[in-house]
Design an enzyme around this catalytic site. Structure first.
Site: not given
Ligand code: SF4
Length: 463
Positions: A2, A28, A102-103, A247, A253, A294, A356-357, A393, A443, A446
């Site tokens: 979002c 979004g 957002n989150g 993130c 992306y 992207s 591609d990203d 995620c 983080c 993923c």
């Molecule tokens: S898991 Fe991936 S998409 Fe989710 S917060 Fe961590 S880096 Fe971002």
């Protein structure tokens, strides 16, 4: 995923909110909403669809004020129906309150059950509602925090909310006479502050400030709570600093390339992704082409690093939305075909590196490779400017379930065969980490499966 936007202290706040949230449309597309305060009441407009199509001039006529928050929604928790369109609003013992978020919270199910048992009535099926209901449930003031007299009623409630919820949240509360911006202690999602004249702006990305001709002031720090009212701006850090987990996918992306988020200019990171990929790669080719939009900036970085010319081998039809954020796979597939056209003038008889990203399910890449070959490309070398996505995620980005992720099911060679590319290479995890300052503050679960916040329940990703 979002986008949130806020403006405080400007007449015509509803119009600033309209344009500010429009700049975040890429975050979004399911619904848009604006809550406006005139100093004593809060009024709301919430619509399904895109900002410019959904909100009409007469909608804004009825909600005039000098402070506003706004939201564009892409559902990650709760059903995607209009019932969960934000801002959420509630009459509380503190007076009327609206909130945008957002989150994604990882303990929504547990907390909701607990609060329902205590007798609280929920009106929505989204984790965002917890930020309103928990305001009524308790107070907490850490011993080290010295509250300004004007904050003694409200802030203990907000600190209590922060103590109870777990996961990712960048949020804005709107009260009739003040705005409160909150970023979770790990800082998963961005939240920026800007200025325009005497007014204060907040946004998920700095691109909102540009469209309003405002100035980027600074990013809220992880765990920061900022109160803005007629007495000024006050900042609090109620919890001791823990691990930061911004993130990295925002930079890979999600955010716009011209935005500043998470302590970086997105453009610089995306370009470095292409450069790092090129350094890890050896391929003989005639042209480098991006998958627009992207892939454009990483492809530029790749081209500059290798010296292979950058060309536009795929042309984007701008009247179609982004495929990633359509909720169903079927719609995503159709949109890929609608939104990209191969450019024979560039492709015919060429050895093509296509950048591609990210590669998530692999279905889009397969269609793109086939499209390039049909348009005459002699060889197609697929290059992904981020590592294989191996984990879902839980913190607010709509990556698929573990089973849908192609890198969980297939080897590199099998993915190459599946896409039909002549060669396939991803940026390594180490390479991606080299693209940001202080990778330890991010983080990247993923890509690495190293989740910074334990997920309490599988139901936290309701899809
Ligand atoms: S898991 Fe991936 S998409 Fe989710 S917060 Fe961590 S880096 Fe971002």
């Amino acid at each position: 995923m979002c986008g949130v936007f806020g403006v405080f202290g400007l007449e015509g706040a509803e119009r600033y909110a309209y344009f500010g949230i429009y700049a975040l449309q890429h975050r979004g597309q399911e619904s848009v909403g604006i809550a406006v305060s005139d100093g004593s009441t809060i009024k709301l407009v919430r619509k399904a669809g895109l900002v410019l199509e959904a909100i009409k001039a007469q909608d804004l006529e009825g909600v005039r004020g000098n402070a506003a928050i706004a939201h564009v929604r892409y559902s990650t928790a709760g059903d995607s129906g209009f019932i969960n369109a934000q801002p959420f609003y509630r009459e509380t013992s503190l007076g009327p309150v609206a909130v945008v978020h957002n989150g994604n919270l990882v303990n929504y199910g547990t907390l909701r059950k607990e609060l329902e048992e205590k007798g609280y009535a929920f009106q929505h099926s989204s984790d965002t509602e917890l930020f309103l209901i928990l305001l009524e449930d308790g107070e907490y003031v850490p011993p080290h925090v010295d509250l300004h007299p004007k904050d003694r009623d409200l802030l203990p409630r907000i600190f209590y909310v922060m103590r109870r919820v777990k996961g990712a949240y960048s949020l804005l509360y709107l009260f009739p006479d003040k705005m409160v911006a909150v970023r979770d202690p790990m800082g998963f999602r961005p939240l920026l502050m800007g200025r325009i004249g005497q007014g204060i702006l907040f946004s998920s990305e700095s691109c909102s400030f540009d469209i309003l001709r405002g100035q980027l002031w600074r990013e809220l720090r992880p765990g920061e709570v900022l109160v803005v009212d007629s007495a000024g701006i006050r900042s609090y850090f109620p919890f001791p600093h823990s691990r930061t987990a911004m993130c990295i996918f925002e930079l890979v992306y999600f955010s716009k390339p011209e935005s500043y988020v998470l302590e970086h200019w997105v453009y610089h990171v995306r370009k470095r992704m292409g450069q790092e990929l090129a350094r890890e790669d050896k391929v003989e080719a005639d042209v480098v082409i991006p998958v627009p939009d992207s892939g454009v900036v990483p492809a530029l970085g790749y081209s500059q690093e290798t010296g292979i010319p950058f060309e536009m081998g795929l042309i984007r039809n701008h009247y179609v939305g982004r495929s990633f954020i359509e909720p169903t796979q079927e719609l995503r597939d159709i949109k890929v075909l609608m939104k990209l056209s191969p450019n024979r003038a560039v492709l015919e008889g060429k050895r093509v590196v296509v950048i591609d990203d990210s590669l998530v399910r692999g279905t889009t890449s397969k269609k793109i490779v086939s499209m390039l070959k049909s348009a005459g490309a002699k060889e197609v070398h697929l290059r992904i400017a981020s590592p294989p996505v191996i984990g879902p995620c839980f913190y607010g980005i709509d990556t698929p379930t573990r089973e849908e992720l192609i890198a969980n099911r297939m080897s590199l060679e099998d993915i190459r065969k599946f896409t039909g590319a002549d060669t396939l290479r991803y940026l390594s995890l180490e390479g991606l980490r080299r693209c940001v300052h202080h990778p330890e503050k991010f983080c990247d679960a993923c890509f690495s499966n190293l989740y910074p916040v334990e997920v309490e329940e599988t139901a936290s990703r309701i899809r």
